[in-house]
Design a protein around this motif. Structure first.
Motif, PDB file in Angstrom:
ATOM      1  N   THR A  19       0.825  -1.210   0.000  1.00  0.00           N
ATOM      2  CA  THR A  19       0.000   0.000   0.000  1.00  0.00           C
ATOM      3  C   THR A  19       0.857   1.259   0.000  1.00  0.00           C
ATOM      4  N   ALA A  20       1.882   1.300   0.863  1.00  0.00           N
ATOM      5  CA  ALA A  20       2.745   2.480   0.935  1.00  0.00           C
ATOM      6  C   ALA A  20       3.546   2.648  -0.348  1.00  0.00           C
ATOM      7  N   ALA A  21       4.024   1.548  -0.915  1.00  0.00           N
ATOM      8  CA  ALA A  21       4.754   1.626  -2.177  1.00  0.00           C
ATOM      9  C   ALA A  21       3.852   2.138  -3.290  1.00  0.00           C
ATOM     10  N   ALA A  22       2.607   1.701  -3.285  1.00  0.00           N
ATOM     11  CA  ALA A  22       1.659   2.154  -4.302  1.00  0.00           C
ATOM     12  C   ALA A  22       1.413   3.655  -4.191  1.00  0.00           C
ATOM     13  N   GLN A  23       1.286   4.151  -2.973  1.00  0.00           N
ATOM     14  CA  GLN A  23       1.098   5.584  -2.783  1.00  0.00           C
ATOM     15  C   GLN A  23       2.301   6.369  -3.295  1.00  0.00           C
ATOM     16  N   ALA A  24       3.502   5.870  -3.026  1.00  0.00           N
ATOM     17  CA  ALA A  24       4.713   6.551  -3.474  1.00  0.00           C
ATOM     18  C   ALA A  24       4.823   6.574  -4.993  1.00  0.00           C
ATOM     19  N   LEU A  25       4.322   5.541  -5.634  1.00  0.00           N
ATOM     20  CA  LEU A  25       4.432   5.413  -7.087  1.00  0.00           C
ATOM     21  C   LEU A  25       3.220   5.970  -7.837  1.00  0.00           C
ATOM     22  N   ASN A  26       2.167   6.346  -7.080  1.00  0.00           N
ATOM     23  CA  ASN A  26       0.893   6.736  -7.697  1.00  0.00           C
ATOM     24  C   ASN A  26       0.273   5.581  -8.477  1.00  0.00           C
ATOM     25  N   TYR A  27       0.455   4.373  -7.956  1.00  0.00           N
ATOM     26  CA  TYR A  27      -0.163   3.178  -8.509  1.00  0.00           C
ATOM     27  C   TYR A  27      -1.270   2.722  -7.561  1.00  0.00           C
ATOM     28  N   THR A  28      -2.040   1.747  -7.995  1.00  0.00           N
ATOM     29  CA  THR A  28      -2.964   1.084  -7.092  1.00  0.00           C
ATOM     30  C   THR A  28      -2.229  -0.083  -6.422  1.00  0.00           C
ATOM     31  N   PRO A  29      -2.630  -0.475  -5.216  1.00  0.00           N
ATOM     32  CA  PRO A  29      -1.983  -1.626  -4.572  1.00  0.00           C
ATOM     33  C   PRO A  29      -2.058  -2.893  -5.429  1.00  0.00           C
ATOM     34  N   SER A  30      -3.186  -3.085  -6.117  1.00  0.00           N
ATOM     35  CA  SER A  30      -3.305  -4.283  -6.956  1.00  0.00           C
ATOM     36  C   SER A  30      -2.294  -4.263  -8.102  1.00  0.00           C
TER      37      SER A  30
END
Length: 306
Positions: A19-30
Motif C-alpha cells: 500500500t505504501a509503495a503504491a502511494q509513493a508510485l501513484n499506482y494502485t496496490p493491486s
C-alpha cells in the motif's frame, strides 16, 4: 529502458508494504502486487513473503535490488553522456524540496532553466524530505533539496547521490521585550525554561526543534503548535513562548519579535542536502540548477536581527 518493475521492488523494499509503495508510485496496490508477481515469475524466484501487515524481502529480492542499483546508476551516467552531446536540454525536468527551499531556493533555479532552455518543461514540487526521496526513486523528480533527519536515507545509500549544500543556522525568536534580546547571541540552553512553539508532532520542523533542544541538554516544554512561520511568529509576538526559525525563513516585519543568533559547538543548524539519483549529478541541467541554488542561498543568508 530498464524494467519498471525493478522500481516497484525498490519502493516496496523502502516502505515495507504494498500500500505504501503504491502511494509513493501513484499506482494502485493491486497494480504493485501484480507487477511483483510478474517479476517473480519471470525471474523464477520468490521475491517477497507476508509478515503480518508488512512484507519481507527474500534473499533473492535483495540480490536483485543490488543489481538494480548498479543498473540505474549506469543508466543515469549514460543519460549524462547523451545530455552533453545535445545542443540544449529538452523534455521534462522536476525540482522538489521542503517548504523553505520550495519558497526561496528552487523558484530562481527553475526560472533560470525555463528562460535559458525553451525546450525544457520545468516543474516544481513542495514536499517533505521523505516524499522527495520517493519522487527521486520513482523517477518523478530529478533534483531534490532536503533536510537531514533521522528518517532520511544514510549517505551510504547507493540509490542516491547526497551532497551537502549548506548549513542553515537556527535563530531563537522571542518577543521584542524579552530579557534575552539584550544579548548579541545566546545558547539554546538559555531558553530551556521557556514555553516553546513548534509544529505538529511528526513533522520535519518538530523533529528539528526537539532534536536541537535535546542536544542542548533539555526537553522543550511545548506549549503551542503552529505549522506556518507567520502563525508561530504571531504566537511569539504575543508572549506565548519562543521558537526556533532557520535563517533562510522569512518573517513578516510587522510582528514585534527579535531573532537572536544561537551559539554553540556546533551552533544549531539544519543541514540541507542536494540529492539526485546516483549517477545523475553531472547532468548539465542539474549542474546549472545547483549553481543557481548555491548563488541564491549565498545571497539569502543574512545575519540575524530584529
Amino acid at each position: 529502458m530498464i524494467d519498471s518493475r525493478l522500481r516497484v521492488l525498490q519502493l516496496v523494499a523502502e516502505h515495507g508494504t504494498v500500500t505504501a509503495a503504491a502511494q509513493a508510485l501513484n499506482y494502485t496496490p493491486s497494480a504493485v502486487s501484480h507487477q511483483l508477481r510478474q517479476l517473480s515469475a519471470e525471474l523464477g524466484v520468490e521475491l517477497v513473503v507476508p509478515q503480518g501487515r508488512r512484507i519481507q524481502l527474500t534473499s533473492a529480492a535483495r540480490t536483485v535490488l543490488r543489481h538494480a542499483e548498479t543498473l540505474y546508476a549506469q543508466w543515469e551516467r549514460a543519460r549524462v553522456d547523451l545530455a552533453e552531446l545535445a545542443d540544449e536540454p529538452s523534455g521534462p525536468f522536476t525540482l522538489c524540496g521542503f517548504s523553505t527551499a520550495a519558497t526561496h531556493l528552487l523558484p530562481p533555479a527553475a526560472a533560470d532553466l525555463r528562460d535559458g532552455f525553451p525546450g525544457l518543461t520545468v516543474r516544481l514540487i513542495e514536499a517533505e524530505p521523505a516524499r522527495c526521496f520517493d519522487l527521486l526513486l520513482g523517477g518523478h523528480a530529478d533534483l531534490a533539496l532536503v533536510i537531514v533527519t533521522a528518517d532520511t536515507p544514510p549517505l551510504s545509500d547507493q540509490r542516491f547521490d547526497q551532497q551537502p549544500l549548506l548549513d542553515d543556522p537556527l535563530d531563537l525568536v522571542t518577543h521584542a521585550g524579552h530579557p534575552l534580546t539584550e544579548r548579541p547571541s545566546v545558547s539554546l540552553s538559555d531558553a530551556a525554561n521557556e514555553p516553546w512553539i513548534v509544529s505538529k508532532s511528526g513533522s520535519t520542523y518538530h523533529h528539528l526543534v526537539t532534536t536541537a533542544c535535546m542536544a542542548a541538554g533539555f526537553s522543550p516544554d511545548i506549549a503551542h503548535y503552529a505549522d506556518e512561520w507567520d502563525t508561530g511568529t504571531a504566537f511569539v509576538a504575543h508572549g506565548f513562548g519562543v521558537s526556533l526559525v532557520p535563517r533562510l525563513a522569512r518573517l513578516h516585519g510587522h510582528w514585534p519579535v527579535t531573532r537572536i543568533p544561537l551559539r554553540g559547538e556546533p551552533a544549531p543548524a539544519r543541514r540541507i542536502l542536494a540529492v539526485t539519483r546516483m549517477g545523475a549529478r553531472e547532468n548539465p541541467t542539474i549542474a546549472r540548477a545547483l549553481r543557481t541554488i548555491t548563488a541564491t542561498a549565498s545571497d539569502l543568508l543574512p545575519t540575524a536581527g530584529t
